[in-house]
Scaffold this active site. Structure first.
Site, short mmCIF file in Angstrom:
data_model
loop_
_atom_site.label_atom_id
_atom_site.label_comp_id
_atom_site.label_asym_id
_atom_site.label_seq_id
_atom_site.Cartn_x
_atom_site.Cartn_y
_atom_site.Cartn_z
CG ASP A 168 -2.19 -0.81 1.00
OD1 ASP A 168 -2.58 -1.04 -0.16
OD2 ASP A 168 -2.79 -1.23 2.00
CD GLU A 187 -4.16 1.34 -3.63
OE1 GLU A 187 -5.22 1.24 -2.98
OE2 GLU A 187 -3.66 0.38 -4.25
CG ASP A 188 -3.17 3.76 0.77
OD1 ASP A 188 -3.89 4.22 -0.14
OD2 ASP A 188 -3.42 2.68 1.34
#
Length: 183
Positions: free
Chosen positions: A67, A70-71
């Site tokens: 992640d 993405e984050d």
């Protein structure tokens, strides 16, 4: 002094990866009522893989890092420079394009699941297990029962397209979907 059969370089690389993810996710929280530190999620995903007997270092690294792009402010180039091209490729395969609308990202996850590499499929399965177990434990803030139900239904569609990847992980998912009456 106690000796382990795990090579020192494995431990060093794996710990470097966990440290990197912890720094990147340091100010993030999960959406559960406890506002669990976000880093618990990628570590938990990697742990699910190890419980299923997965010892592929690159898969475990990708699970920890899955992640970050993405984050957080992490780039695929940064992942590659620190952890190599294979880890980058796995992370890239499991990263949603945040420039797309949410429904399109969800549709693409279903559509692309069967085309992913074996390593990416493993990370995807473990990620779904973690998220579904979390949903079973407690509903995220501001989520309705209907939204939870929709997530289970969507996750099953993604997981159905990952069949044949890992019997152990798929068995866990089958149990979760059976508990939630998701066909």
């Amino acid at each position: 002094m106690e000796h382990s059969s795990i090579p020192q370089n494995f431990i060093t690389i794996y710990t470097k990866c966990i440290n990197f993810a912890a720094i990147k996710h340091r100010n993030q929280r999960r959406l559960d009522s406890d506002e669990t530190p976000y880093i618990n999620h990628p570590i938990g995903v990697a742990y699910i893989l190890t419980e299923a007997g997965i010892t592929d270092l690159e898969v475990l690294q990708a699970a920890i890092l899955h992640d970050t792009v993405e984050d957080t402010d992490t780039s695929f180039e940064e992942i590659e420079s620190l952890f190599g091209p294979t880890v980058r490729a796995i992370v890239q395969e499991v990263t949603d394009d945040k420039s797309l609308p949410k429904q399109e990202r969800k549709r693409l996850q279903i559509e692309h699941a069967s085309k992913k590499s074996h390593q990416a499929k493993l990370v995807k399965l473990a990620d779904k297990i973690y998220n579904l177990r979390d949903l079973q434990r407690c509903k995220p803030k501001n989520w309705t029962n209907e939204r939870c139900r929709e997530y289970f239904t969507w996750a099953k569609q993604v997981c159905d397209n990952l069949k044949g990847t890992n019997e152990s992980l798929e068995s866990i998912l089958d149990d979760i979907f059976r508990q939630e009456n998701v066909n």
